[in-house]
Motif scaffolding. Sequence first.
Motif, PDB file in Angstrom:
ATOM      1  N   CYS B 211       0.836  -1.209   0.000  1.00  0.00           N
ATOM      2  CA  CYS B 211       0.000   0.000   0.000  1.00  0.00           C
ATOM      3  C   CYS B 211       0.873   1.264   0.000  1.00  0.00           C
ATOM      4  O   CYS B 211       0.366   2.366  -0.190  1.00  0.00           O
ATOM      5  CB  CYS B 211      -0.921   0.037   1.212  1.00  0.00           C
ATOM      6  SG  CYS B 211      -1.832  -1.469   1.505  1.00  0.00           S
ATOM      7  N   THR B 212       2.163   1.105   0.228  1.00  0.00           N
ATOM      8  CA  THR B 212       3.070   2.238   0.092  1.00  0.00           C
ATOM      9  C   THR B 212       3.210   2.622  -1.381  1.00  0.00           C
ATOM     10  O   THR B 212       3.545   3.747  -1.719  1.00  0.00           O
ATOM     11  CB  THR B 212       4.442   1.877   0.688  1.00  0.00           C
ATOM     12  OG1 THR B 212       4.253   1.434   2.038  1.00  0.00           O
ATOM     13  CG2 THR B 212       5.396   3.052   0.692  1.00  0.00           C
ATOM     14  N   VAL B 213       2.953   1.677  -2.270  1.00  0.00           N
ATOM     15  CA  VAL B 213       3.102   1.927  -3.714  1.00  0.00           C
ATOM     16  C   VAL B 213       1.738   2.069  -4.399  1.00  0.00           C
ATOM     17  O   VAL B 213       1.459   3.087  -5.016  1.00  0.00           O
ATOM     18  CB  VAL B 213       3.917   0.801  -4.391  1.00  0.00           C
ATOM     19  CG1 VAL B 213       4.107   1.105  -5.875  1.00  0.00           C
ATOM     20  CG2 VAL B 213       5.271   0.618  -3.714  1.00  0.00           C
ATOM     21  N   VAL B 214       0.933   1.031  -4.310  1.00  0.00           N
ATOM     22  CA  VAL B 214      -0.354   1.074  -5.013  1.00  0.00           C
ATOM     23  C   VAL B 214      -1.519   0.962  -4.027  1.00  0.00           C
ATOM     24  O   VAL B 214      -1.350   0.473  -2.910  1.00  0.00           O
ATOM     25  CB  VAL B 214      -0.477  -0.045  -6.085  1.00  0.00           C
ATOM     26  CG1 VAL B 214       0.601   0.105  -7.146  1.00  0.00           C
ATOM     27  CG2 VAL B 214      -0.444  -1.431  -5.455  1.00  0.00           C
ATOM     28  N   SER B 215      -2.674   1.384  -4.472  1.00  0.00           N
ATOM     29  CA  SER B 215      -3.850   1.356  -3.605  1.00  0.00           C
ATOM     30  C   SER B 215      -4.328  -0.085  -3.422  1.00  0.00           C
ATOM     31  O   SER B 215      -4.077  -0.943  -4.274  1.00  0.00           O
ATOM     32  CB  SER B 215      -4.976   2.179  -4.229  1.00  0.00           C
ATOM     33  OG  SER B 215      -5.392   1.586  -5.441  1.00  0.00           O
ATOM     34  N   PRO B 216      -5.052  -0.343  -2.340  1.00  0.00           N
ATOM     35  CA  PRO B 216      -5.661  -1.669  -2.188  1.00  0.00           C
ATOM     36  C   PRO B 216      -6.522  -2.034  -3.407  1.00  0.00           C
ATOM     37  O   PRO B 216      -6.571  -3.190  -3.811  1.00  0.00           O
ATOM     38  CB  PRO B 216      -6.509  -1.515  -0.923  1.00  0.00           C
ATOM     39  CG  PRO B 216      -5.802  -0.470  -0.127  1.00  0.00           C
ATOM     40  CD  PRO B 216      -5.259   0.498  -1.149  1.00  0.00           C
ATOM     41  N   THR B 218      -6.015  -1.094  -6.545  1.00  0.00           N
ATOM     42  CA  THR B 218      -5.097  -1.538  -7.603  1.00  0.00           C
ATOM     43  C   THR B 218      -4.561  -2.922  -7.297  1.00  0.00           C
ATOM     44  O   THR B 218      -4.469  -3.777  -8.184  1.00  0.00           O
ATOM     45  CB  THR B 218      -3.927  -0.538  -7.739  1.00  0.00           C
ATOM     46  OG1 THR B 218      -4.453   0.730  -8.093  1.00  0.00           O
ATOM     47  CG2 THR B 218      -2.932  -0.984  -8.796  1.00  0.00           C
ATOM     48  N   ASP B 248       3.818  -0.616   3.921  1.00  0.00           N
ATOM     49  CA  ASP B 248       2.544  -0.640   4.611  1.00  0.00           C
ATOM     50  C   ASP B 248       1.615  -1.639   3.928  1.00  0.00           C
ATOM     51  O   ASP B 248       1.440  -1.610   2.712  1.00  0.00           O
ATOM     52  CB  ASP B 248       1.944   0.776   4.560  1.00  0.00           C
ATOM     53  CG  ASP B 248       0.605   0.842   5.250  1.00  0.00           C
ATOM     54  OD1 ASP B 248       0.277  -0.094   6.011  1.00  0.00           O
ATOM     55  OD2 ASP B 248      -0.114   1.826   5.029  1.00  0.00           O
TER      56      ASP B 248
END
Lengths: 215, 371
Positions: B211-216, B218, B248
Amino acid sequence: MRSQEELLKALSDCVVDMEDELVGEVAQEYVTAGYPALDGILKGLVDGMQKAAALYEQEEYFIPELLVCSEAMYNGLEVLRPHLESAGSQEKHKVVIGVVEGDTHDIGKNLVRIMLETAGYEIYDLGRDVPLQKFVDKAKEVQADVIAMSTLMSTTMPGMKRVIEMLEEEGIRKNYKVIIGGAPISPAFANKIKADGYSANAVEAVTLVDRLLQG
Amino acid sequence: MGDVNMSRVNEMTPLERAAAMSQGKAVDRLPCNPNVANGVARVYGCKISEFNRDAKTLAAAQIAAYRRFGYDSVRIFTDLFTLCEAMGAEVKFPDDDTADLLKPAISDIKDIGRLQPVNPYKDGRLPVQLDAMKYLIDEVGHEVGCSGAVVGPFTNAFFLLGVDNTLKQIIKSPEAVHALCRISLETCKIFSEAVIKLGLTPTISEPMSSCTVVSPKTFREFSAPYLQELVDFIKSKGKGVIMHICGDTGNIWKDIAAMGVSGFSIDNVASLIECKHAIGHQVRILGNVDPGGVVYCGTPLDVRLKTLEGIAECYDSPKGYTPMSGCSLPVETPFANIQSMMDTVREVGYPVMPEKVEAMIADCKNQMAVL
C-alpha cells in the motif's frame, strides 16, 4: 470563450483527474485567451497538484495516480512556461536533490522533487546513482539551502552519512540543511548520521523543508 | 567453514523445533529468522558477485551463516531481478553488492507479446539459483527448512516493463498491465515448480503490492488475481506459502490471509499487533524488527529491545509467531546485532512467559537509560 476562473479550474481539474493529454489543449486555450501564465501555473496546475497531494495523504491516491497527475502538471507547464513574464520572480530557496550512489530507484526522489517544485522551491536534480562528492559540489556551486538525499536500498544508506561527513570536513556543514528519505530510512537513522530532518513521504518533505528554513 | 556457535550446541534443530511445536510438544524456543540476505557473503568471506555465477559458493555462504547463527530458515535469495533477467531484462552486477535492475525487458507495452516464459534450466541466473538450492537442501535439508525465493507476478511485471512505466500504465492501459502480469505469472509458476521439484519451498516476495506503492484497489485488480493463482499452484504441489510484502500492508492483510498463505512476513512500518488482531487466527506472523534503523544501525541492546517488544506483542498469535527482521538485512549488518536477535529469542525460551518478557524489556530500558 471560458473565463479565466473557469480555465483555472479546468487546469486544476486536469491535473487532479489525471488528464495528461487533455491538459495541453486547456493550457493552450488559456494562453490564447491572453490570461497571465503565472496564474495558470500557480492557481491552475499547482493547485491541482496540491489537491492530488491531499488525496495522497488521505490514501485516495497512491504512487501511480500521483505520477500521472504530475505528468499532467508537466504537460501543462510545457505550454504555459514560455509565456511567463520573467520579471517579479522573487528569490527562491534552492534544493539540491538526488538518489545516492549505488541506487537507481528514483520514483520517491522524483515525487519529492515535484512536490518541492510545486511548493515554489528551485530544484537542482542530480538524478540517480549520484556520486557523493557531487552533492557537495553542486550545493556549493548553486549556494543551495537544502541538500536532499534519497535511497531505496539499505546498502547505500552509509553514503548519506558520508556526504554529511564531507560537508563537515570542508567546514561548510552549517551552510546547508540536509534531509534524507527513502524506504529503509528512519528518524533514528537520520538522528544517527546527524541529518537535519527526515520525511516519510513526498508531501511531508515539503512541510519539513518549510519548517527547517523558517527555523 | 561455518564456525559453530556454542549457543546453539544444545538446541533442537529448526526442523525438530517446528515438528514438536506443530504437535504441541515441548520446544526450546520460538523459531527466529533475522533474515540475513546477501550479508551471508560477509560470514562466508566471499564477494556478492560470486553468487551470480557460482552455485556452490551461494549455497556454502548460506550454510555458513545458518551454522553461525542457528536461525530457523535458510533461503536462496540474492535479489529481486532473477526472473525478469531470465525474461530479457538487463541487470547490473556490482563486484560486491546486491544486483540492481539496469534496463527492463521491454520499454513499450506493444512488445508485451514478445515476452516468453522462462526456461529455468537455461535462462539467466536461474540455473545457478536452482543448483544452489540443490546443494543447500542436500547439505542442511535434514535439519532446517530450505526455501527458494520467487518474486511475485505483479512485482516482476514492473521489472519487465520498467517501474515508472508500469505505474503509469496501471492507469492508462489496464489491459496491457493484465497481459504483462499474466506472462509474468507463467514464469513465476514455472520457476516455483522447479524449486519444488528440488524439495524446497518457494517463498513469495511481492513488494510492489504494498500500500506504500499502489492502492488496495489496484492491488485487488492487478496483483491479487495472479498472486492467488501462484499461491494455489504452490499449495497444489503440497507446499505452504510464506509471503513477504514490504512497506505498509494493513489494508490488504485480509486479502492476503484469504489467499490461504501459511505465513505472512510484515515490514517494520506495519503494526505487528494490529496484524495479529486482523489475521493472526489465519496465518503465522513473521516480523518485524527494523532492519535498517535497528539491526543495521543500532546496538545489540537496541536489537534486543525491539525483538522483545515484538515477542510481547505477538507471542500469543493463534497461528504462531516468528521473530524476524521487517525485511532483508543490509549487507554490512554487524554480526553482533544478528546474534543479539537470536540470543534474545533463546533467552525468552518457550513457552513464552509474558511477565518474563516484560521484565527483560524493563531491564533493557534501564540499561539504555544508564548509557
